[in-house]
Design an enzyme around this catalytic site. Structure first.
Site, short mmCIF file in Angstrom:
data_model
loop_
_atom_site.label_atom_id
_atom_site.label_comp_id
_atom_site.label_asym_id
_atom_site.label_seq_id
_atom_site.Cartn_x
_atom_site.Cartn_y
_atom_site.Cartn_z
N LYS A 14 -5.17 60.91 4.53
CA LYS A 14 -4.83 60.60 3.14
C LYS A 14 -5.45 61.63 2.19
CE LYS A 14 -4.42 55.68 4.02
NZ LYS A 14 -5.12 54.42 4.18
N ASP A 46 -1.77 49.71 -2.67
CA ASP A 46 -1.37 49.16 -1.37
C ASP A 46 -0.34 48.06 -1.54
OD1 ASP A 46 -2.12 50.22 1.02
OD2 ASP A 46 -4.09 49.28 1.10
N GLN A 72 -9.98 50.79 2.75
CA GLN A 72 -9.51 50.95 4.13
C GLN A 72 -9.89 49.74 4.97
OE1 GLN A 72 -7.53 53.39 5.37
NE2 GLN A 72 -7.53 52.25 7.27
#
Length: 294
Positions: A53, A120, A97
């Protein structure tokens, strides 16, 4: 033989579109999108995913904010970091995460992410709006968004089609079914308690497989010409590989590619799209915020 949908190539095209938009934002307002990634502990898979990422951000001109916390960080400490990122005007997206260490309640942490920075797309309000007719969430979950993007860029129309989603997880199955419904498909969800799933899957014009069962879906389960998007990533033993294993999907690629009209490979199908959609969500969040404040 099915047309193989190359997720890597589609992701690359979208990334160059994102890079162009980031440049325009920078020229017009002197600001670029910012993505904060919070990682707790040092799990190898999480570290490599986060590394991917960060590298992608650098390539597209998106500013990366890195919060690396030790395995023993308390829930309160993680939430404190999330609150600081919520308050930082240069951060337009926050990603925690997963999985978090066992002593931390994931839901408590995720609920603290500002709705306007939930790139997200997992905030209960974003999922709630996705489930309601006539409402639009601020962000769509990345993997399901990537699945629909692959269909549309491959010329597969969704409206009026029978779609079957295999799996009902909060991350893929459930939001994918809601997105298909929003796109006017008739949607069925197949899960571990569904009897004779193959009979239901055989009726589908579009199949999104996200069950986490290696090669579960066979060629005989597929309607000829159907579009098959395989989200599964399962490792199976392979002594011929240096690593001792290889990755396969939930779909038996060899069999299904002889029947389907379109199919995504594993790896190289949905995988590259997930990170790309995260970057796209970050760009969309930045545009909303920057344009409102200028």
């Amino acid at each position: 033989m099915a047309t193989v949908i190359d997720g890597k190539a589609v992701a690359q095209t979208i990334r160059s579109e994102i890079a162009d938009e980031v440049r325009l934002l920078s020229q017009k307002y002197g600001k670029v999108p910012g993505l904060a990634v919070v990682i707790v502990g040092n799990r190898k898979d999480s570290q490599s995913y986060v590394g991917m990422k960060r590298k992608a951000c650098a390539e597209l001109g998106i500013k990366s904010f890195d919060i690396d916390l030790p395995e023993e960080a308390s829930e309160a400490e993680i939430i404190k970091n999330v609150h600081e990122l919520n308050a930082n005007p240069d951060v337009h997206g926050i990603l925690v995460q997963l999985p978090l260490p066992k002593h931390v309640n994931e839901e408590n942490v995720l609920t603290e992410i500002s709705l306007t920075k939930d790139v997200d797309g997992f905030h209960p309000l974003n999922i709630g709006k996705l489930a309601m007719k006539g409402r639009d969430p601020l962000f769509l979950p990345c993997t399901p968004k990537g699945c629909l993007e692959l269909l549309s860029r491959s010329g597969v129309s969704i409206k009026g089609k029978n779609a079957v989603v295999v799996g009902r997880s909060n991350i893929v199955g459930l939001p994918a079914s809601l997105l298909l419904l929003k796109a006017d498909a008739t949607v069925t969800i197949v899960h571990s308690h569904t009897s004779q799933p193959e009979n239901i899957i055989r009726e589908a014009d579009i199949v999104i497989a996200a069950a986490g069962q290696a090669k579960m879906i066979k060629g005989s389960w597929i309607k000829p010409g159907a579009a098959v998007i395989d989200v599964g990533t399962n490792s199976v033993d392979d002594p011929t590989r240096k690593s001792g294993y290889r990755l396969v999907g939930d779909v038996d690629f060899e069999e299904v590619s002889k029947v389907a009209g379109w199919i995504t490979p594993v790896p190289g199908g949905v995988g590259p799209m997930t990170v790309t959609m995260l970057l796209k969500n970050t760009l969309e969040g930045a545009k909303r915020t920057i344009e409102q404040n200028n």
